[in-house]
Design a protein around this motif. Structure first.
Motif, PDB file in Angstrom:
ATOM      1  N   THR A  42       0.890  -1.188  -0.185  1.00 13.29           N
ATOM      2  CA  THR A  42       0.066   0.109  -0.036  1.00 13.29           C
ATOM      3  C   THR A  42       0.912   1.180   0.152  1.00 13.29           C
ATOM      4  N   ALA A  43       1.836   1.117   0.939  1.00 14.94           N
ATOM      5  CA  ALA A  43       2.871   2.439   0.875  1.00 14.94           C
ATOM      6  C   ALA A  43       3.648   2.652  -0.358  1.00 14.94           C
ATOM      7  N   VAL A  44       3.892   1.674  -1.116  1.00 10.83           N
ATOM      8  CA  VAL A  44       4.634   1.572  -2.294  1.00 10.83           C
ATOM      9  C   VAL A  44       3.660   2.224  -3.367  1.00 10.83           C
ATOM     10  N   GLY A  45       2.156   1.894  -3.278  1.00  7.06           N
ATOM     11  CA  GLY A  45       1.290   2.447  -4.565  1.00  7.06           C
ATOM     12  C   GLY A  45       1.101   4.012  -3.827  1.00  7.06           C
ATOM     13  N   GLU A  46       1.262   4.509  -2.901  1.00  3.67           N
ATOM     14  CA  GLU A  46       0.827   5.650  -2.408  1.00  3.67           C
ATOM     15  C   GLU A  46       2.115   6.546  -2.655  1.00  3.67           C
ATOM     16  N   ALA A  47       3.344   6.058  -2.843  1.00  3.18           N
ATOM     17  CA  ALA A  47       4.255   6.740  -2.929  1.00  3.18           C
ATOM     18  C   ALA A  47       4.540   7.751  -4.194  1.00  3.18           C
ATOM     19  N   GLU A  48       5.154   9.070  -3.938  1.00  3.30           N
ATOM     20  CA  GLU A  48       5.193   9.702  -5.176  1.00  3.30           C
ATOM     21  C   GLU A  48       6.320   9.215  -6.398  1.00  3.30           C
ATOM     22  N   LEU A  49       6.387   9.783  -7.341  1.00  5.77           N
ATOM     23  CA  LEU A  49       7.465   9.212  -8.392  1.00  5.77           C
ATOM     24  C   LEU A  49       8.878   9.547  -7.910  1.00  5.77           C
ATOM     25  N   SER A  50       9.009  10.861  -7.300  1.00  2.00           N
ATOM     26  CA  SER A  50      10.325  11.040  -6.794  1.00  2.00           C
ATOM     27  C   SER A  50      10.956  10.239  -5.665  1.00  2.00           C
ATOM     28  N   GLU A  51       9.800   9.763  -4.984  1.00  2.00           N
ATOM     29  CA  GLU A  51      10.011   9.037  -3.661  1.00  2.00           C
ATOM     30  C   GLU A  51      10.630   7.567  -4.213  1.00  2.00           C
ATOM     31  N   LEU A  52       9.768   6.994  -5.389  1.00  2.00           N
ATOM     32  CA  LEU A  52      10.337   5.605  -6.026  1.00  2.00           C
ATOM     33  C   LEU A  52      11.659   5.910  -6.337  1.00  2.00           C
ATOM     34  N   GLU A  53      11.975   6.828  -7.407  1.00  2.00           N
ATOM     35  CA  GLU A  53      13.083   7.022  -7.929  1.00  2.00           C
ATOM     36  C   GLU A  53      14.452   7.154  -6.811  1.00  2.00           C
ATOM     37  N   ARG A  54      13.957   7.678  -5.731  1.00  2.00           N
ATOM     38  CA  ARG A  54      15.338   7.522  -4.709  1.00  2.00           C
ATOM     39  C   ARG A  54      15.212   6.168  -4.028  1.00  2.00           C
ATOM     40  N   ALA A  55      14.197   5.303  -4.056  1.00  2.00           N
ATOM     41  CA  ALA A  55      14.333   4.156  -3.275  1.00  2.00           C
ATOM     42  C   ALA A  55      15.501   3.237  -3.747  1.00  2.00           C
ATOM     43  N   PRO A  56      16.046   2.569  -2.771  1.00  7.93           N
ATOM     44  CA  PRO A  56      17.260   1.574  -3.164  1.00  7.93           C
ATOM     45  C   PRO A  56      16.981   0.508  -4.248  1.00  7.93           C
ATOM     46  N   GLY A  57      17.834   0.393  -5.080  1.00  5.23           N
ATOM     47  CA  GLY A  57      17.673  -0.763  -6.288  1.00  5.23           C
ATOM     48  C   GLY A  57      16.847  -0.040  -7.296  1.00  5.23           C
ATOM     49  N   MET A  58      16.253   1.070  -7.268  1.00  5.43           N
ATOM     50  CA  MET A  58      15.554   1.590  -8.231  1.00  5.43           C
ATOM     51  C   MET A  58      16.033   2.611  -9.153  1.00  5.43           C
ATOM     52  N   ASN A  59      15.769   2.525 -10.501  1.00  2.57           N
ATOM     53  CA  ASN A  59      16.289   3.743 -11.454  1.00  2.57           C
ATOM     54  C   ASN A  59      14.689   4.601 -11.979  1.00  2.57           C
ATOM     55  N   LYS A  60      15.220   5.400 -12.695  1.00  6.28           N
ATOM     56  CA  LYS A  60      13.718   6.261 -13.359  1.00  6.28           C
ATOM     57  C   LYS A  60      12.825   5.782 -13.958  1.00  6.28           C
ATOM     58  N   PRO A  61      13.302   4.731 -14.884  1.00  7.68           N
ATOM     59  CA  PRO A  61      12.221   3.977 -15.724  1.00  7.68           C
ATOM     60  C   PRO A  61      11.635   2.936 -14.893  1.00  7.68           C
ATOM     61  N   SER A  62      11.885   2.399 -13.832  1.00  7.83           N
ATOM     62  CA  SER A  62      11.526   1.342 -13.017  1.00  7.83           C
ATOM     63  C   SER A  62      10.682   2.256 -12.347  1.00  7.83           C
ATOM     64  N   ALA A  63      11.099   3.157 -11.766  1.00  7.43           N
ATOM     65  CA  ALA A  63      10.189   3.863 -10.764  1.00  7.43           C
ATOM     66  C   ALA A  63       9.053   4.629 -11.551  1.00  7.43           C
TER      67      ALA A  63
END
Length: 616
Positions: A583-604
């Motif tokens: 649920t927290a992943v789904g509610e995250a902003e795009l910028s938060e997903l991009e900064r998450a460990p193991g993520m890059n911009k296309p995946s985010a």
């Protein structure tokens, strides 16, 4: 072959040459000291058993056998003569591996301290002081109980305070607030009132409750006639207290005027014996004993009876036991011979005598618990379970297993451990089933047991006796006879000799019976064992199903994230670790997903679009 094994074989060869006749055998150590004396109906059969397989002996017998250097024997004309000779030799030599009971039945006294504020106490010997003594008496237990009752009824202090020195110096103790002490320390009790109560207590311990009640009743009626209602009320309260005490004592009255009641409780390495002695139908004495080692109940009772009455002059006409006694007719004949009158050994199955045996057994279990650090109810439940299953010793370490799945999916198992009747959560273990596909509880249970005792073998090879390196005293399976029959061959193939039973439930999912390979054992009549087994079965079910639900939840979460393009198992794991929930992943902003460990911009962007797109 080591020296000890060579000696054992030598002794066994000598034992096999003994005659098949009654006699007494005497074991010696290297110094020539007698360490064990026994009797046998057939010397060859009995003595050779000691030097056979060690698996048939408990720790105490193994220790004794390891110290035997040689043995001798005395032939007798009958087994009864062997019993009489054995008893005499044990009393003379006191071998350390026989059951030895310390005879502490000395005299005791009631002590009356001097001064203006006298005290009552039960003591084992006279001191060189100004006190007065009543006695001697034979039973310290009965005298102590009488003195304690007198102090409570007549509200006399039992603390260490000195009067009048400590009057008014401190607050009264708990006994004052529960109406069991008049609390002279408060300074509100006159010396005359105190001594009046003390003299009545003295009359009580001298004359007994009936005499005391008659005298108190006479004085109460006299006080009422003289309109001294305050004194009459005090006397009435003391009469009521004595009558309540007598009502409680009726619980342990015996319908047999003179008898001794024996019971035993066995722990992991010790055996407790309790004795209730009745005279005139009333409990006049009780004794508790603790011996090292465990052996089958009938043998333990037989050995204890012979040792107990070898140091007792009084032998009652009836000896009541809480179970069968080895060589019961022979022991009864020996008691008759010693007592000079017919002695009957009774093993009641129901009624008031059975109730006395149960009460005696509970006290034996409580005594065992006090000496081993357990609680009385746990020791009693484990001993009840031992008797129910016919185990050689109390199952101090129990492992129980349960399988949990949903139509064969997320197949897991749980193992719980109970040590001394209590959950040992540090030893709980969880298993993912690896080799069984679909819903096959028997196959899953076989895998779990094989893996668990495979770990035991590995640990033993490393000399590690902790965790899986410890062998349980009892294995329980959440299931019936089919589970037992499926698992037993696995244990036999691995050479694991641990008692195995299943826990059977009724249609309301409550524990109903214990399953073994040959059938079922009802447990409804054994209340304490039933409660323990129900607790174990409920706990293993809770633990296994909790693990199953956890695995299902993880599977559902993983499938959600893994359905997103560009998110593999490692990236899904990193996202869950960072955001905690889907649920927290789904509610995250795009910028938060991009900064998450193991993520890059296309995946985010793909994760963000998955949860925020038109079809989300």
């Amino acid at each position: 072959m080591d020296e000890r094994e060579e000696k054992r074989r030598e002794l066994r060869a000598k034992a096999m040459q003994l005659p098949l006749t009654p006699g007494v055998y005497i074991m010696h150590d290297k110094s020539g000291e007698i360490i064990y004396i026994g009797k046998a109906k057939a010397l060859k059969n009995r003595v050779s058993q000691y030097f056979g397989s060690e698996r048939n002996h408990d720790a105490k017998v193994r220790k004794m056998v390891s110290n035997v250097d040689y043995f001798e024997y005395i032939l007798t004309d009958s087994e009864f003569e062997a019993l009489v000779l054995e008893s005499s030799l044990i009393k003379q030599n006191q071998p350390k591996y026989n059951i030895l009971l310390k005879d502490d039945k000395g005299y005791c006294y009631i002590k009356i301290s001097g001064g203006d504020w006298p005290r009552l106490s039960a003591v084992l010997q006279k001191d060189d002081d100004e006190a007065k003594y009543i006695g001697p008496y034979l039973s310290f237990w009965s005298i102590r109980e009488t003195v304690d009752a007198a102090r409570k009824i007549f509200r006399l202090p039992d603390c260490n305070r000195k009067f009048p020195r400590d009057i008014g110096k401190d607050r009264p103790c708990l006994n004052f607030y529960i109406d069991q002490c008049c609390a002279p320390c408060r300074g509100k009790v006159s010396n005359d009132d105190y001594n009046e109560a003390f003299l009545q207590a003295l009359d009580f311990v001298k004359g007994g409750s009936s005499t005391s009640v008659r005298e108190l009743t006479r004085r109460m009626e006299q006080a009422a006639e003289e309109l001294d209602f305050e004194l009459a009320a005090r006397l009435r309260d003391r009469i009521n207290a004595i009558n309540k005490l007598r009502d409680r004592q009726k619980v342990v009255e015996s319908s047999v005027p003179e008898q001794d009641v024996f019971a035993l409780a066995q722990g992991e390495s010790q055996t407790a014996f309790e004795v209730f002695r009745f005279t005139g139908g009333k409990l006049t004495d009780r004794e508790s004993f603790l011996t090292e080692g465990t052996e089958p109940d009938p043998e333990a009772r037989s050995g204890f009876l012979r040792q107990y009455y070898a140091m007792r002059d009084r032998i009652p006409p009836v000896v009541t036991l809480d179970g069968e006694c080895d060589e019961q007719e022979l022991v009864a004949r020996w008691l008759t011979d010693r007592g000079g009158k017919t002695v009957k050994i009774n093993v009641p199955q129901k009624g008031s005598q059975k109730h006395l045996c149960d009460m005696c057994h509970n006290n034996a279990a409580e005594y065992l618990a006090q000496r081993s650090g357990l609680q009385g109810r746990d020791a009693s439940a484990l001993d009840e379970l031992r008797r129910l299953l016919g185990l050689e010793k109390s199952p101090a370490y129990i492992e129980c297993y349960d399988i949990s799945n949903l139509q064969g999916g997320e197949n897991v198992a749980g193992m719980v451990v109970f040590e001394n009747g209590r959950p040992l959560k540090a030893a709980y273990r969880r298993f993912k089933i690896k080799t069984v596909e679909g819903q096959d509880d028997y196959g899953s249970m076989r895998e779990v047991i094989g893996r668990r005792f495979g770990e035991y073998k590995t640990k033993q090879a490393e000399g590690d006796n902790t965790g899986f390196g410890r062998l349980p005293d009892l294995i329980l399976l959440d299931g019936g006879r089919g589970h037992v029959n499926a698992v037993q061959p696995v244990l036999e193939e691995m050479g694991i000799e641990v008692p195995l039973y299943g826990l059977v439930k009724d249609d309301k999912h409550r524990t109903r019976a214990i399953a073994q390979s040959g059938g079922e054992i009802s447990i409804t009549s054994t209340r304490k064992a039933f409660t323990l087994l129900s607790t174990i079965q409920d706990e293993v079910h809770r633990f296994a199903i909790g693990y199953h639900r956890q695995q299902r939840k993880k599977s559902a979460i993983s499938s959600t994230l893994l359905s997103i393009e560009g998110v593999g198992p490692q990236r899904a794991k990193s996202l869950l670790k960072h955001f905690k929930t889907v649920t927290a992943v789904g509610e995250a902003e795009l910028s938060e997903l991009e900064r998450a460990p193991g993520m890059n911009k296309p995946s985010a962007k793909r994760v963000y679009d998955y949860f925020h797109g038109e079809n989300s």
